[in-house]
Scaffold this motif. Structure first.
Motif, PDB file in Angstrom:
ATOM      1  N   UNK A 169       0.994  -1.212   0.150  1.00 16.93           N
ATOM      2  CA  UNK A 169      -0.265   0.122  -0.098  1.00 16.93           C
ATOM      3  C   UNK A 169       0.895   1.274  -0.034  1.00 16.93           C
ATOM      4  N   UNK A 170       2.141   1.288   0.845  1.00 16.98           N
ATOM      5  CA  UNK A 170       2.873   2.256   0.847  1.00 16.98           C
ATOM      6  C   UNK A 170       3.477   2.465  -0.619  1.00 16.98           C
ATOM      7  N   UNK A 171       3.964   1.372  -1.142  1.00 15.53           N
ATOM      8  CA  UNK A 171       4.590   1.617  -2.451  1.00 15.53           C
ATOM      9  C   UNK A 171       3.648   2.005  -3.477  1.00 15.53           C
ATOM     10  N   UNK A 172       2.354   1.654  -3.459  1.00 12.94           N
ATOM     11  CA  UNK A 172       1.566   1.785  -4.954  1.00 12.94           C
ATOM     12  C   UNK A 172       0.496   2.923  -4.445  1.00 12.94           C
ATOM     13  N   UNK A 173       0.151   3.107  -3.200  1.00 10.38           N
ATOM     14  CA  UNK A 173      -0.775   4.185  -2.969  1.00 10.38           C
ATOM     15  C   UNK A 173      -2.221   3.514  -2.983  1.00 10.38           C
ATOM     16  N   UNK A 174      -2.703   2.493  -3.123  1.00  7.67           N
ATOM     17  CA  UNK A 174      -3.946   1.939  -3.300  1.00  7.67           C
ATOM     18  C   UNK A 174      -4.846   2.275  -2.362  1.00  7.67           C
ATOM     19  N   UNK A 175      -5.950   2.867  -2.562  1.00  2.16           N
ATOM     20  CA  UNK A 175      -6.891   3.158  -1.610  1.00  2.16           C
ATOM     21  C   UNK A 175      -7.864   1.815  -1.145  1.00  2.16           C
ATOM     22  N   UNK A 176      -8.275   1.763   0.063  1.00  2.00           N
ATOM     23  CA  UNK A 176      -8.970   0.568   0.519  1.00  2.00           C
ATOM     24  C   UNK A 176     -10.403   0.443   0.037  1.00  2.00           C
ATOM     25  N   UNK A 177     -11.014   1.537  -0.099  1.00  2.00           N
ATOM     26  CA  UNK A 177     -12.459   1.781  -0.620  1.00  2.00           C
ATOM     27  C   UNK A 177     -12.522   2.035  -1.926  1.00  2.00           C
ATOM     28  N   UNK A 178     -13.591   1.535  -2.843  1.00  2.04           N
ATOM     29  CA  UNK A 178     -13.704   2.127  -4.020  1.00  2.04           C
ATOM     30  C   UNK A 178     -15.066   3.287  -4.144  1.00  2.04           C
ATOM     31  N   UNK A 179     -15.322   3.435  -2.854  1.00  2.00           N
ATOM     32  CA  UNK A 179     -16.703   4.385  -2.864  1.00  2.00           C
ATOM     33  C   UNK A 179     -16.288   5.547  -2.025  1.00  2.00           C
ATOM     34  N   UNK A 180     -17.059   6.596  -1.973  1.00  2.00           N
ATOM     35  CA  UNK A 180     -16.893   7.800  -1.148  1.00  2.00           C
ATOM     36  C   UNK A 180     -18.106   7.762  -0.194  1.00  2.00           C
ATOM     37  N   UNK A 181     -18.619   6.717   0.465  1.00  2.00           N
ATOM     38  CA  UNK A 181     -19.649   6.631   1.705  1.00  2.00           C
ATOM     39  C   UNK A 181     -18.867   6.535   2.953  1.00  2.00           C
TER      40      UNK A 181
END
Length: 674
Positions: free
Chosen positions: A194-206
């Motif tokens: 996650x630190x290397x790629x910056x993937x967000x955990x959620x795909x929504x904005x709720x």
């Protein structure tokens, strides 16, 4: 249209049109649909086959990743370069050269493997010595979008690795890497990736929703393989165990798994019968959801979150953990399941039963629709034809009721030209015959009644006439013979004649009262004073030896609507009957008790009870019949007149008696409430 036809033909034509034709059409269409339907056995085989195939494909993917990790860790260049890196001082030329070679080697493998996020060389103490510096090149999700031929670095400078020196000794999986076999690090969120790629955990904005209900990002998850990197060949002693100088950890992006499941889903999405099908994946515990068509279900629990403990038990207990299971989750579903052998995961493939059995469901819906349509058609036809069929029958019923009420002139007029018209003609003929028979019966009953009346009157009058005649003859003889005691004979004879004349008058009055009641004067009367006035007539007659009393549980203001004189005669008749039943004396009690009848009306219960000789049970009901009596004298009309009087007030009268114990007459009268 049906004129001149019978009812059977009418009904036959109606039901042929309303029932046979639609049902024949339904049977033909149902046959065509049923030909395409699948049996339950084929359904179970299908979902299990898809689950097994999917599990095998995932097993191939995981096995390839495992073997690629082993191949890299055991490759001679990597083993030599790691040996040089760990054996040289940090910052030395030897160290930097080995690090550069390792980085280049790892970057090449990232390009080859395609789905790997991070390849890390970890020292025995858990600190990272080297990683790839290039991001994975293939587009497997929403964020790893570097096209082939255009490599992208994970950080600004290739030699400025922020993960160098980072420790993974606190990871739950780290202690297992000491083993020489390749180990699986199951689905999880890895901070290094996650630190290397910056993937967000959620795909929504709720952001206001709890994490369990939010849509998860598969790229934020990873699965990894770890294996020891052996020393270079020739370093270990001959015949001794191969020792690991470091550990290689290959973090593969989870989309490598989810993308395959999505591909399975997509293959069924546009199929009419299978469009509700979807795949899902459980961890080794057959409970934790690690992949699903609905991303918000990631990390959920089959048992705790969805209440499907039986489903989990079915997977755990099934032979080879392969089988099918039916359950209800919003809709009835059937799922096949099979294990991924190399990882211990459990693949599921579910489908809505109603969608899979689409033709059968459509057949069911069609049957229901046709049934409702046929029912509506029948209702319309019945509503149209029933008046024509039932009107004559209703006319017959109405005229039959008229005849039952005594109107023997009732007739029916039916012009239907069928069996009902014949029935109407028979009914009219029967009514005419009944009218004639009734006339003859009335004449016969009148003759019989007058004959019985004449016989009874003659019988009753004959009894007092005999002593009257004898008394008159005795007076005449004593007068002619100048009997010395003529005055006494005359006095006794006259008294006897007067007494018998009173009997004749009473007989005439009884017959008159029974034949036709006098005009009543119905008025509200206080019952207790009326009863006491009658009791007073009998309470002072000491010669009878009978004690007469009143037991009143009702107030003096309780009123009944009656003819006072008529009701007194009823009580006098009952008292006389009671006195005659107690020639040796006894007790006569009159009780008054207010209560409610079965219909909830307020009534007064009047009991006239004596301690006389009593009456046999089989005779008690007959005592209310005209002319029936158990005494040697009397007309037998007293109780019949009493019943007619009481029932005329809306009341009831009954009698209870036992031989040797006495008799009780029970009268109920409605209480007048004003």
């Amino acid at each position: 249209m049906f004129r001149g036809r019978g009812i059977a033909l009418k009904l036959a034509l109606i039901f042929v049109v309303a029932g046979v034709v639609p049902m024949a059409t339904l049977g033909f269409v149902g046959y065509r649909l049923a030909r395409d339907s699948m049996t339950e056995t084929s359904t179970e085989f299908f979902v299990q086959r898809v689950a097994v195939d999917t599990a095998n494909n995932l097993d191939v993917i995981a096995t390839n990743k495992r073997e690629a990790t082993r191949l890299l860790a055991w490759s001679t260049p990597l083993r030599d370069n790691v040996y040089e890196l760990l054996g040289s001082a940090e910052g030395s030329a030897r160290h930097d050269a080995a690090l550069s070679l390792i980085r280049a080697d790892l970057n090449n493998w990232v390009d080859v493997l395609g789905t790997v996020d991070l390849l890390a060389i970890v020292r025995p103490d858990g600190t990272i010595s080297a990683t790839n510096s290039r991001a994975r090149p293939t587009r497997t999700g929403f964020f790893a979008d570097t096209p082939p031929g255009q490599p992208r670095n994970l950080w600004d400078r290739e030699d400025s690795n922020p993960l160098a020196g980072y420790s993974v000794a606190n990871r739950v999986w780290w202690p297992k890497t000491a083993e020489h076999e390749v180990i699986l690090i199951d689905s999880h969120r890895e901070p290094l990736v996650i630190e290397s790629y910056g993937y967000p955990r959620f795909l929504d904005e709720d952001v206001d929703k709890v994490e369990r209900d939010r849509i998860k990002n598969p790229e934020a998850y990873t699965f990894a393989f770890a294996v020891g990197i052996p020393n270079p060949p020739g370093i270990d002693e001959a015949g001794g165990p191969i020792s690991s100088q470091a550990t290689l950890v290959a973090f593969h992006n989870w989309t490598a798994i989810q993308d395959h499941l999505d591909a399975v889903n997509e293959s069924f999405a546009h199929h009419e019968r299978y469009h509700s099908a979807y795949t899902f994946l459980f961890a080794y515990d057959a409970n934790t959801i690690i992949a699903h068509y609905y991303r918000r279900l990631y990390d959920g629990k089959l048992v705790e979150d969805h209440g499907l403990a039986d489903f989990r038990d079915a997977m755990v207990k099934a032979r080879d953990r392969t089988g099918t299971y039916r359950y209800v989750y919003r809709k009835e579903k059937i799922s096949g399941f099979a294990p991924v052998d190399s990882t211990g995961w459990e693949v599921g493939f579910g489908i809505n039963v109603e969608d899979f059995n689409g033709p059968v469901v459509r057949l069911r819906n069609l049957i229901i629709g046709w049934s409702l349509g046929v029912a509506a058609l029948i209702v319309v036809l019945v509503a149209f034809f029933s008046p024509r069929i039932t009107r004559p029958i209703r006319e017959l019923i109405a005229q039959a009721r008229e005849i039952a009420r005594g109107n023997l002139d009732a007739r029916v007029a039916i012009d239907s030209h069928d069996e009902v018209q014949e029935l109407g003609a028979s009914f009219n003929a029967m009514a005419e015959e009944l009218k004639e028979s009734n006339k003859k019966l009335i004449e016969a009953e009148k003759r019989a009644a007058w004959q019985e009346m004449a016989r009874q009157v003659a019988h009753e009058i004959k009894n007092p006439l005999t002593p009257i005649k004898l008394s008159a003859q005795l007076i005449e003889k004593a007068w002619r013979d100048e009997h010395p005691d003529f005055e006494r004979i005359l006095r006794d004879g006259v008294r006897n004649i007067v007494s018998q004349s009173d009997s004749l008058r009473q007989i005439a009055a009884d017959f008159s009262d029974f034949a036709s009641f006098p005009k009543r004067n119905l008025e509200p009367q206080r019952l207790l004073p009326l009863v006491e006035s009658v009791v007073q007539l009998y309470s002072n007659r000491e010669e009878t030896g009978v004690e007469v009393s009143v037991e009143a549980l009702a107030g003096a203001d309780v009123e009944v609507k009656v003819d006072a004189n008529e009701l007194r005669r009823v009580f006098i008749n009952l008292f006389n009957n009671a006195l005659e039943a107690m020639p040796e004396g006894g007790r006569l009690t009159v009780s008054l008790l207010p209560l409610e009848d079965d219909e909830g009306r307020a009534v007064i219960d009047i009991r006239v009870k004596d301690t006389g000789c009593g009456i046999a049970p089989e005779l008690t009901e007959r005592l209310f019949e005209p002319y029936f009596t158990t005494r040697s004298s009397g007309t037998g009309l007293g109780l019949a007149i009493a019943r007619k009087t009481i029932e005329g007030y809306g009341g009831t009268i009954s009698l209870q008696s036992a031989v040797g114990e006495g008799t009780s007459v029970c009268i109920t009268l409605p209480i007048h409430l004003g």
